[in-house]
Design a protein around this motif. Sequence first.
Motif, PDB file in Angstrom:
ATOM      1  N   PRO A  33       0.716  -1.249   0.007  1.00  0.00           N
ATOM      2  CA  PRO A  33       0.184   0.165   0.057  1.00  0.00           C
ATOM      3  C   PRO A  33       1.071   1.293   0.015  1.00  0.00           C
ATOM      4  N   ASN A  34       0.423   2.188  -0.776  1.00  0.00           N
ATOM      5  CA  ASN A  34       0.901   3.467  -0.954  1.00  0.00           C
ATOM      6  C   ASN A  34       2.556   3.781  -1.103  1.00  0.00           C
ATOM      7  N   MET A 139     -11.965   3.119  11.828  1.00  0.00           N
ATOM      8  CA  MET A 139     -11.405   3.840  10.815  1.00  0.00           C
ATOM      9  C   MET A 139     -11.262   3.409   9.220  1.00  0.00           C
ATOM     10  N   THR A 140     -11.131   4.046   8.207  1.00  0.00           N
ATOM     11  CA  THR A 140     -11.350   3.284   6.950  1.00  0.00           C
ATOM     12  C   THR A 140      -9.637   3.655   6.486  1.00  0.00           C
ATOM     13  N   GLY A 141      -8.989   2.502   6.019  1.00  0.00           N
ATOM     14  CA  GLY A 141      -7.765   2.350   5.379  1.00  0.00           C
ATOM     15  C   GLY A 141      -7.758   2.993   3.836  1.00  0.00           C
ATOM     16  N   ILE A 142      -6.632   3.750   3.521  1.00  0.00           N
ATOM     17  CA  ILE A 142      -6.682   4.332   2.198  1.00  0.00           C
ATOM     18  C   ILE A 142      -5.419   4.005   1.514  1.00  0.00           C
TER      19      ILE A 142
ATOM     20  N   ALA B  82      -3.234   9.765  10.972  1.00  0.00           N
ATOM     21  CA  ALA B  82      -3.212   8.159  11.510  1.00  0.00           C
ATOM     22  C   ALA B  82      -2.769   7.442  10.325  1.00  0.00           C
ATOM     23  N   GLU B  84      -1.820   2.943   9.408  1.00  0.00           N
ATOM     24  CA  GLU B  84      -1.535   1.667  10.176  1.00  0.00           C
ATOM     25  C   GLU B  84      -1.185   0.656   8.535  1.00  0.00           C
ATOM     26  N   LEU B  87      -1.263   2.245   5.352  1.00  0.00           N
ATOM     27  CA  LEU B  87      -2.446   2.621   5.054  1.00  0.00           C
ATOM     28  C   LEU B  87      -2.457   4.250   5.689  1.00  0.00           C
ATOM     29  N   PHE B  88      -3.230   4.971   4.881  1.00  0.00           N
ATOM     30  CA  PHE B  88      -3.786   6.282   5.384  1.00  0.00           C
ATOM     31  C   PHE B  88      -4.916   6.004   6.228  1.00  0.00           C
ATOM     32  N   LEU B  89      -5.197   6.209   7.493  1.00  0.00           N
ATOM     33  CA  LEU B  89      -6.549   6.193   8.111  1.00  0.00           C
ATOM     34  C   LEU B  89      -7.199   7.510   8.049  1.00  0.00           C
ATOM     35  N   VAL B  90      -8.419   7.326   7.726  1.00  0.00           N
ATOM     36  CA  VAL B  90      -9.324   8.388   7.891  1.00  0.00           C
ATOM     37  C   VAL B  90     -10.664   8.020   8.523  1.00  0.00           C
ATOM     38  N   PRO B  91     -11.595   8.916   9.093  1.00  0.00           N
ATOM     39  CA  PRO B  91     -12.819   8.849   9.765  1.00  0.00           C
ATOM     40  C   PRO B  91     -13.730   7.671   8.712  1.00  0.00           C
TER      41      PRO B  91
END
Lengths: 481, 95
Positions: A33-34, A139-142, B82, B84, B87-91
């Motif tokens: 990821p990323n 939370m949601t992972g991006i 945030a 993990e 990954l970027f963590l968002v609401p």
Amino acid sequence: MEWEAVIGLEIHVQLATQSKIFSGASIAFGAEPNTQACAVDLGLPGILPVLNEKAVEMAVKFGLGVEAEIGMKSVFERKNYFYPDLPKGYQTTQNDLPIVGPGIIEVEPEEGKIRQIRIHHAHLEEDAGKSLHEDFHGMTGIDLNRAGTPLLEIVSEPDMRSAKEAIAYIKAIHSIVTYLGISDGNMAEGSMRCDANVSVRLKGEEKYGTRAEIKNINSFKFIEKAINHEIERQIELIEDGGKVVQETRLYDADKNETRSMRSKEEANDYRYFPCPDLLPVELDEAYIEHIRAEMPELPKQKKQRFIDELGLSSYDAGVLSATRPMAEYFEQVKERCGDAKLAANWVMGELSGQMNKDGVEIEQSPVSAAQLGDLIKRVMDDTINGKAAKQVFAALWSGEGASADEIIEAKGLKQVTDTGAIAAVVDEVLANNPQQVEQYQAAPEDKRGKMVGFFVGQVMKASKGTANPQMVNQLLKEKLG
Amino acid sequence: MALERSDVEKVAHLARLKIEENDIPEYTRNLTSILELVNQMQAVDIEGTDPLAHPLDATQRLRHDEVTESDQREHFQQNAPAKEAGLFLVPKVIE
């Protein structure tokens, strides 16, 4: 009442470039990821997108492949909406002036039934990132690796009237983009994604009904199911006195149903405007002609050539030209053995049969085109008979030998064409079966044809399948009188 | 054409801008005057004029299709509030 479905498709094709549409980050599939999201893809302040020349070239190739008008001047615009996997707050895409204008594609949903499907336009745009909704502490992972991947969005006119026609159209697009080498067409990895606009109306009606858009359908199987399900839903709704509302629906493959996506409150208020960071893309005739000169043979032309030059039937030519790997395999077999019809029979017969049985694609066939071509040569020069050839093929498929010759040698399948040797076996069989010989000779002429089969079988068995069947037949007839 | 208060509220929401209740009348006036300017331009005869997408008389330069960027995830994620597993963590985004 007889209902008719009206279907239009938007197909997103991921282009097979090395780098992204506006940045030098890699688009290779499956990275951590990323790790393939650079400053441009992340939408950091101060970035400047620069257009990838290959993406432009691929879009033009597609345009030429569907006889479309090429947009000599195309413009990138910003489509504004907020979503966490779209870090800039807008998607860079084309709207008013796309790179590919109206075109046309011919499809054959049923044998002999040709339909022309019009393409409204195709435009270049960037893909968004991916949201992972698994639980990360609420939370949601991006993952933004996919952000900025070049896409060609191909928008059809509402010219399809059944799920079957829609599938034929998607397959035709798939075939063209893979022939052109502008996409790997891998649906499982998301290289081709499809949204369907579906409405129904009474047959004979001119006006379109209200349409619903189905999103998120990513395999040939699901597209057909999702569209059929949506058609049924709308007909039932109207027959029960209800009305179709214009909305976006999501297809759920597990439940085989579509459901409303209510979250798009501001649907279609994207406030497009020309992207100030990107200048208009201007192409000239010389550039178009250069690309035209590099165009490979497309499925339609290939099919025609198979019919005209190789003497194949329209059906066989269609099957063998449907996908690029299939066409390449067949042409290699044909080159190797020198007989197009035998090559076609083997590829569509034994090979396709085994592929279906084992669920493998032609790219993964354990029997290479060269191996199959060599095997066919051994049938053509009478080294082996048809029955033995099937055994050799099975052995090649299961990896029992590297070449047809090796297997023929190892298994002793070489056809016996020496009259003396076959005659000896025939004599032996006749001597061992006096009763059958008597019955045969007592039988009327018209019954004998069938009875000779018994002896042929015995001879073939005694020769372990290696005797030349025509010679066996002939010798038996002579000796039985 | 005069804008309504609700138009301003809608535009602010689409742009994710938080605006003060007290400022809405002024925004409404200012945005209305911009639209008046647009109306004035609409009256100009543009028959035979090509649409203009960009004020510069220039065309887009293209880059070669080459991977020139390397992984700088750690660097870029220093700013992330945030993160993990890369990954970027968002609401939570609820579909």
